[in-house]
Design a protein around this motif. Sequence first.
Motif, mmCIF file in Angstrom:
data_model
loop_
_atom_site.group_PDB
_atom_site.id
_atom_site.type_symbol
_atom_site.label_atom_id
_atom_site.label_comp_id
_atom_site.label_asym_id
_atom_site.label_seq_id
_atom_site.Cartn_x
_atom_site.Cartn_y
_atom_site.Cartn_z
ATOM 1 N N TYR A 229 0.808 -1.219 0.000
ATOM 2 C CA TYR A 229 0.000 0.000 0.000
ATOM 3 C C TYR A 229 0.843 1.272 0.000
ATOM 4 C CZ TYR A 229 -4.014 -2.924 1.131
ATOM 5 O OH TYR A 229 -4.996 -3.874 1.097
ATOM 6 N N VAL A 230 2.013 1.206 0.625
ATOM 7 C CA VAL A 230 2.875 2.381 0.712
ATOM 8 C C VAL A 230 4.292 1.996 0.327
ATOM 9 C CG1 VAL A 230 1.477 3.439 2.546
ATOM 10 C CG2 VAL A 230 3.512 2.102 3.159
ATOM 11 N N ILE B 12 -7.801 3.966 -1.796
ATOM 12 C CA ILE B 12 -8.410 5.286 -1.587
ATOM 13 C C ILE B 12 -9.618 5.457 -2.508
ATOM 14 C CG2 ILE B 12 -8.050 7.786 -1.795
ATOM 15 C CD1 ILE B 12 -6.601 6.453 0.615
ATOM 16 N N LYS B 13 -9.461 5.064 -3.759
ATOM 17 C CA LYS B 13 -10.568 5.185 -4.720
ATOM 18 C C LYS B 13 -11.744 4.301 -4.287
ATOM 19 C CE LYS B 13 -11.715 4.777 -9.584
ATOM 20 N NZ LYS B 13 -11.293 4.382 -10.915
ATOM 21 N N LEU C 232 1.853 6.698 -1.300
ATOM 22 C CA LEU C 232 0.946 5.611 -1.668
ATOM 23 C C LEU C 232 1.421 4.955 -2.955
ATOM 24 C CD1 LEU C 232 -2.476 7.374 -0.999
ATOM 25 C CD2 LEU C 232 -1.444 5.552 0.352
ATOM 26 N N THR C 233 1.277 3.652 -3.021
ATOM 27 C CA THR C 233 1.558 2.903 -4.245
ATOM 28 C C THR C 233 0.286 2.860 -5.081
ATOM 29 O OG1 THR C 233 0.864 0.828 -3.262
ATOM 30 C CG2 THR C 233 3.207 1.424 -3.033
ATOM 31 N N GLU C 234 0.363 2.190 -6.196
ATOM 32 C CA GLU C 234 -0.832 2.013 -7.023
ATOM 33 C C GLU C 234 -1.936 1.304 -6.232
ATOM 34 O OE1 GLU C 234 -1.858 -0.359 -11.105
ATOM 35 O OE2 GLU C 234 0.010 0.802 -11.078
ATOM 36 N N ARG C 235 -1.542 0.308 -5.457
ATOM 37 C CA ARG C 235 -2.525 -0.400 -4.616
ATOM 38 C C ARG C 235 -3.097 0.534 -3.546
ATOM 39 N NH1 ARG C 235 -4.838 -5.014 -3.242
ATOM 40 N NH2 ARG C 235 -4.932 -5.757 -1.083
#
Length: 158
Positions: free
Chosen positions: A83-84, A108-109, A100-103
Amino acid sequence: MPKTPRRHQDDLASLFSLAFSSLSQELHQRLNELGFGDIRPMHGFLFQGLIPDGATAKTLVDLLGISKQAVSQMLDYLEDRGYVLRKPHPSDGRGKLVVLTERGWALIKAKEGIYTKIEHRWGEIIGPDHLNMIRSDLKQIIHSISEGDLSQKLRPTW
């Protein structure tokens, strides 16, 4: 004759707590269904500190009001799960910036989508105008007691 105490479900503190608990439980149930079952409510406060451009561990310590070791453990947990990411700080050669990573952004989305659905359903229960009035009133109260900084106290009460 002594006054009968109000039932705890009628005082504002209990109502706010019950509403928050309901929201949090539904959020995490839905996040689990979407493959984010390793996220806990405490992580949400940390994620708020990372939006939009990341933060240092010290900033997160100050935001969350917990020890450096506790923040480090949370970051290790979230980094191990993708996640980070800790990366070199762009202006402090010795420091690290947590981003934040893509995950993490996908989480968040997903969270924002879930909150939107919950708020829409709550609006159907009491009416969207009433829900917006509650939101406005709460913001006014928070603005008044936090001297204009709405994010100043966005932390868990550990």
